[in-house]
Scaffold this motif. Structure first.
Motif, PDB file in Angstrom:
ATOM      1  N   ASP A   3       9.549 -13.390  -4.767  1.00 24.65           N
ATOM      2  CA  ASP A   3       8.847 -12.116  -4.857  1.00 24.65           C
ATOM      3  C   ASP A   3       9.688 -11.168  -5.680  1.00 24.65           C
ATOM      4  OD1 ASP A   3       6.704 -12.915  -3.349  1.00 24.65           O
ATOM      5  OD2 ASP A   3       7.434 -12.032  -1.488  1.00 24.65           O
ATOM      6  N   VAL A   4       9.065 -10.518  -6.638  1.00 19.94           N
ATOM      7  CA  VAL A   4       9.742  -9.529  -7.467  1.00 19.94           C
ATOM      8  C   VAL A   4       9.117  -8.181  -7.157  1.00 19.94           C
ATOM      9  CG1 VAL A   4      10.212  -8.754  -9.818  1.00 19.94           C
ATOM     10  CG2 VAL A   4      10.184 -11.209  -9.290  1.00 19.94           C
ATOM     11  N   TRP A   5       9.928  -7.286  -6.617  1.00 16.11           N
ATOM     12  CA  TRP A   5       9.472  -5.946  -6.269  1.00 16.11           C
ATOM     13  C   TRP A   5       9.892  -5.002  -7.381  1.00 16.11           C
ATOM     14  CZ3 TRP A   5       6.420  -5.112  -2.087  1.00 16.11           C
ATOM     15  CH2 TRP A   5       6.288  -6.173  -1.203  1.00 16.11           C
ATOM     16  N   VAL A  76       1.944   8.980 -12.234  1.00 17.98           N
ATOM     17  CA  VAL A  76       1.960   8.205 -11.002  1.00 17.98           C
ATOM     18  C   VAL A  76       3.245   7.392 -10.885  1.00 17.98           C
ATOM     19  CG1 VAL A  76       0.765   6.206 -11.995  1.00 17.98           C
ATOM     20  CG2 VAL A  76       0.471   6.706  -9.596  1.00 17.98           C
ATOM     21  N   ILE A  77       3.599   7.086  -9.645  1.00 16.99           N
ATOM     22  CA  ILE A  77       4.689   6.155  -9.339  1.00 16.99           C
ATOM     23  C   ILE A  77       4.075   5.047  -8.486  1.00 16.99           C
ATOM     24  CG2 ILE A  77       6.912   5.825  -8.207  1.00 16.99           C
ATOM     25  CD1 ILE A  77       7.416   8.838  -8.649  1.00 16.99           C
ATOM     26  N   VAL A  78       4.253   3.801  -8.928  1.00 17.77           N
ATOM     27  CA  VAL A  78       3.686   2.642  -8.236  1.00 17.77           C
ATOM     28  C   VAL A  78       4.826   1.734  -7.814  1.00 17.77           C
ATOM     29  CG1 VAL A  78       2.216   0.607  -8.469  1.00 17.77           C
ATOM     30  CG2 VAL A  78       1.564   2.749  -9.601  1.00 17.77           C
ATOM     31  N   TYR A  79       4.825   1.328  -6.540  1.00 20.43           N
ATOM     32  CA  TYR A  79       5.817   0.382  -6.024  1.00 20.43           C
ATOM     33  C   TYR A  79       5.068  -0.795  -5.427  1.00 20.43           C
ATOM     34  CZ  TYR A  79       9.377  -1.725  -3.090  1.00 20.43           C
ATOM     35  OH  TYR A  79      10.239  -2.621  -2.509  1.00 20.43           O
ATOM     36  N   GLY A  80       5.511  -2.003  -5.783  1.00 22.07           N
ATOM     37  CA  GLY A  80       4.852  -3.158  -5.209  1.00 22.07           C
ATOM     38  C   GLY A  80       5.394  -4.464  -5.742  1.00 22.07           C
ATOM     39  N   ARG A  81       4.695  -5.526  -5.397  1.00 18.08           N
ATOM     40  CA  ARG A  81       5.083  -6.882  -5.783  1.00 18.08           C
ATOM     41  C   ARG A  81       4.478  -7.182  -7.152  1.00 18.08           C
ATOM     42  NH1 ARG A  81       4.269  -9.481  -1.079  1.00 18.08           N
ATOM     43  NH2 ARG A  81       2.059  -9.473  -1.468  1.00 18.08           N
ATOM     44  N   ALA A  82       5.334  -7.599  -8.096  1.00 18.19           N
ATOM     45  CA  ALA A  82       4.895  -7.859  -9.463  1.00 18.19           C
ATOM     46  C   ALA A  82       4.796  -9.355  -9.726  1.00 18.19           C
ATOM     47  CB  ALA A  82       5.867  -7.227 -10.446  1.00 18.19           C
ATOM     48  N   ARG A  83       3.840  -9.699 -10.578  1.00 19.63           N
ATOM     49  CA  ARG A  83       3.717 -11.081 -11.038  1.00 19.63           C
ATOM     50  C   ARG A  83       3.014 -11.051 -12.390  1.00 19.63           C
ATOM     51  NH1 ARG A  83      -1.021 -14.001 -10.493  1.00 19.63           N
ATOM     52  NH2 ARG A  83      -2.762 -12.837  -9.661  1.00 19.63           N
ATOM     53  N   THR A  84       3.163 -12.127 -13.147  1.00 18.75           N
ATOM     54  CA  THR A  84       2.442 -12.230 -14.408  1.00 18.75           C
ATOM     55  C   THR A  84       1.214 -13.099 -14.192  1.00 18.75           C
ATOM     56  OG1 THR A  84       3.771 -14.119 -15.091  1.00 18.75           O
ATOM     57  CG2 THR A  84       4.474 -11.952 -15.861  1.00 18.75           C
ATOM     58  N   ILE A 100       0.543  -5.761 -10.499  1.00 18.91           N
ATOM     59  CA  ILE A 100       1.327  -5.236  -9.380  1.00 18.91           C
ATOM     60  C   ILE A 100       0.392  -5.071  -8.189  1.00 18.91           C
ATOM     61  CG2 ILE A 100       2.713  -3.319  -8.504  1.00 18.91           C
ATOM     62  CD1 ILE A 100       3.461  -2.722 -11.438  1.00 18.91           C
ATOM     63  N   THR A 101       0.737  -5.730  -7.088  1.00 23.61           N
ATOM     64  CA  THR A 101       0.040  -5.506  -5.826  1.00 23.61           C
ATOM     65  C   THR A 101       0.804  -4.385  -5.128  1.00 23.61           C
ATOM     66  OG1 THR A 101      -0.613  -7.822  -5.718  1.00 23.61           O
ATOM     67  CG2 THR A 101      -0.751  -6.544  -3.672  1.00 23.61           C
ATOM     68  N   ALA A 102       0.219  -3.205  -5.127  1.00 26.32           N
ATOM     69  CA  ALA A 102       0.925  -2.009  -4.679  1.00 26.32           C
ATOM     70  C   ALA A 102       1.085  -1.960  -3.165  1.00 26.32           C
ATOM     71  CB  ALA A 102       0.189  -0.765  -5.156  1.00 26.32           C
TER      72      ALA A 102
END
Length: 159
Positions: A3-5, A76-84, A100-102
Motif C-alpha cells: 500500500d502506498v499512502w 484541496v488536500i487529498v490523503y489516501g491510498r494510491a495506485r496506478t 487515489i482512494t481517499a
C-alpha cells in the motif's frame, strides 16, 4: 501488494460526480491537478513545472461531506491510498493513470477560507439512569454489612 499512502495538494479540476455501484454502495469521484513551482533565483520569476493528475474516489462518509463541500476550481488536500491503473483508449493506445482512494479530503486553507458545519449531537439525558441508582443501593447495602464504602472517601488534609 504494497500500500502506498500519499498526500496531494492541488486543485479540483472536475466537478465531483456521485455514482452507485452494482452492490448499492455510493462513490464520489473527481480529478485533481497538482503543479510544482519553483522560483528562478536569477530573475525572481516563478516557473511552473510538471503537473500531476490524479483521479480521486471517495467512499462511505466522505461521499456526503465532499459532495456538499467541493466543486471544480477549489483548492484541496487529498490523503489516501494510491495506485496506478492501466487501460487502453478507444483508439487502442495504452495509458496509465494515478488513482487515489481517499481517506481524508479537505480544503487547502493556505489558499482559501472555510466554514465548518458540524452535525448536532444528541442532548444529554435529563432523567437519571436507573442503573446508577441500583449501583448506589448496592454500595449502601455493602456498607450496612461492614464492607468498606467503595465510593471516593473525603480528602485528608495534608499539613
Amino acid at each position: 501488494m504494497n500500500d502506498v499512502w500519499t498526500t496531494v495538494v492541488g486543485t479540483v479540476i472536475t466537478d465531483p460526480i456521485k455514482r452507485t455501484t452494482q452492490a448499492g454502495d455510493e462513490v464520489l469521484g473527481f480529478r485533481v491537478a497538482s503543479n510544482s513551482r519553483r522560483q528562478d533565483r536569477a530573475t525572481g520569476d516563478w516557473i511552473d513545472g510538471d503537473t500531476l493528475y490524479a483521479s480521486v474516489s471517495c467512499w462511505r462518509r466522505l461521499v456526503s461531506g465532499v459532495g456538499a463541500s467541493l466543486m471544480k476550481g477549489d483548492p484541496v488536500i487529498v490523503y489516501g491510498r494510491a495506485r496506478t491503473s492501466e487501460y487502453t483508449t478507444k483508439e487502442g493506445v495504452g495509458r496509465s493513470g494515478l488513482e487515489i482512494t481517499a481517506t481524508a479530503v479537505g480544503p487547502d486553507l493556505s489558499r482559501c477560507q472555510a466554514t465548518m458545519v458540524r452535525p448536532r449531537r444528541e442532548p444529554a439525558p435529563t432523567e437519571p439512569d436507573p442503573a446508577d441508582s441500583e449501583l448506589v443501593d448496592a454500595v449502601d447495602d455493602l456498607a450496612e454489612h461492614g464492607v468498606d464504602d467503595a465510593r471516593d472517601p473525603e480528602p485528608t488534609p495534608v499539613g
